[in-house]
Design an enzyme around this catalytic site. Structure first.
Site, PDB file in Angstrom:
ATOM      1  N   GLU A 230      11.194   2.592  51.893  1.00 46.34           N
ATOM      2  CA  GLU A 230      10.715   2.904  53.237  1.00 46.34           C
ATOM      3  C   GLU A 230      11.807   3.510  54.116  1.00 46.34           C
ATOM      4  O   GLU A 230      11.535   4.409  54.920  1.00 46.34           O
ATOM      5  CB  GLU A 230      10.169   1.636  53.905  1.00 46.34           C
ATOM      6  CG  GLU A 230       8.902   1.079  53.274  1.00 46.34           C
ATOM      7  CD  GLU A 230       7.665   1.885  53.609  1.00 46.34           C
ATOM      8  OE1 GLU A 230       7.626   2.482  54.705  1.00 46.34           O
ATOM      9  OE2 GLU A 230       6.743   1.932  52.776  1.00 46.34           O
TER      10      GLU A 230
ATOM     11  N   ASP B  64       3.725  12.427  56.039  1.00 45.72           N
ATOM     12  CA  ASP B  64       2.682  11.985  55.106  1.00 45.72           C
ATOM     13  C   ASP B  64       1.292  12.021  55.721  1.00 45.72           C
ATOM     14  O   ASP B  64       0.340  11.504  55.146  1.00 45.72           O
ATOM     15  CB  ASP B  64       2.981  10.573  54.596  1.00 45.72           C
ATOM     16  CG  ASP B  64       3.012   9.520  55.702  1.00 45.72           C
ATOM     17  OD1 ASP B  64       2.882   9.910  56.883  1.00 45.72           O
ATOM     18  OD2 ASP B  64       3.170   8.328  55.383  1.00 45.72           O
TER      19      ASP B  64
ATOM     20  N   THR C 271       5.915   6.570  61.580  1.00 48.10           N
ATOM     21  CA  THR C 271       6.121   5.403  60.730  1.00 48.10           C
ATOM     22  C   THR C 271       7.248   4.598  61.351  1.00 48.10           C
ATOM     23  O   THR C 271       8.327   5.134  61.610  1.00 48.10           O
ATOM     24  CB  THR C 271       6.505   5.834  59.297  1.00 48.10           C
ATOM     25  OG1 THR C 271       5.411   6.549  58.719  1.00 48.10           O
ATOM     26  CG2 THR C 271       6.829   4.627  58.434  1.00 48.10           C
TER      27      THR C 271
END
Length: 258
Positions: free
Chosen positions: A41, A57, A62
């Site tokens: 991550e 993505d 994120t």
């Protein structure tokens, strides 16, 4: 890599001693698993509570230790919970924008969110809420799916937890669908956990390729690297997450112990 994927313990079915505990029972093993996922991550072994990035993505921003995203609803849930806990927090003003972009890859209205997240992530209650929500949304469901599939090793459970973090539970590319598809060909992991996990990771990669169609090619390549890293741990027979653990992801080597 310093420990090639096929060296060390041979790829084989786990022994009884390697199934004697679980991530839910051993905080140290749970942290090892979390640190492995952190390299996927956030490209570091250190848990990154303050992380914020758009990784291309299609899920918008994120953020945090397990990658809550603005496009999938878990970031919205986090900010709602955090605002209940601390109404005067710097993230509360972004709730309308997070509601508007939920289900999309848009960042409209989220200018300044990264700075606010960095500021709030210094607070112990914000980091604690991240830990609790990761358990609620990802860890506990992963342990449930592991039991249902017959996964008995810490490594198998770690792979399921990592899958939950990347895929979530529902939808055509969610963990529930991946488990069902794997069990259609390899019904139960109890007979040969290694075989089940290899089949599961094959299914996972196929779904990732489909899920990231139309997004930057880096997303697909990153998914291949992430799955390959987990395959290397299966191939090395690291069933109980015993150290030393070594893997490569995104062209970088990581190691725990040794």
């Amino acid at each position: 890599m310093s420990e090639p994927a096929r060296e060390g313990v041979p790829d084989r079915a786990p022994k009884a001693a390697e199934t004697a505990t679980s991530l839910a029972e051993d905080a140290e093993l749970k942290m090892r698993s979390a640190r492995i996922t952190s390299t996927f991550e956030n490209a570091t072994l250190l848990i990154q509570y303050d992380y914020v990035e758009n990784i291309g993505d299609g899920r918008g921003l994120t953020v945090g230790r397990a990658g809550f995203t603005s496009g999938t609803g878990d970031l919205l849930l986090f900010v709602r919970r955090y605002t209940e806990l601390r109404p005067d927090n710097a993230l509360a003003s972004f709730l309308p924008a997070l509601e508007a972009v939920n289900g999309t890859g848009s960042e409209e209205g989220l200018g300044g969110f990264a700075e606010a997240w960095h500021r709030e992530s210094r607070r112990a209650e914000q980091r604690g809420l991240q830990d609790r929500l990761v358990d609620e949304l990802y860890f506990e469901p992963a342990m449930k799916y592991s039991r249902e599939a017959g996964l008995r090793t810490p490594l198998g459970q770690a792979i399921m937890w990592d899958t939950m973090i990347q895929h979530g539970a529902g939808g055509e590319h969610g963990t529930k669908a991946l488990v069902a598809e794997t069990r259609a060909s390899v019904p139960d992991a109890a007979g040969d956990e290694g075989a089940w996990l290899r089949a599961f990771l094959d299914v996972r990669l196929r779904h990732l390729v489909r899920a990231y169609e139309g997004t930057p090619t880096e997303a697909e390549g990153a998914s291949q690297s992430r799955v390959d890293a987990l395959r290397s741990l299966v191939a090395a027979g690291k069933w109980s997450l015993q150290e030393p653990l070594a893997w490569e992801v995104y062209g970088e080597e990581f190691r725990l112990g040794g």
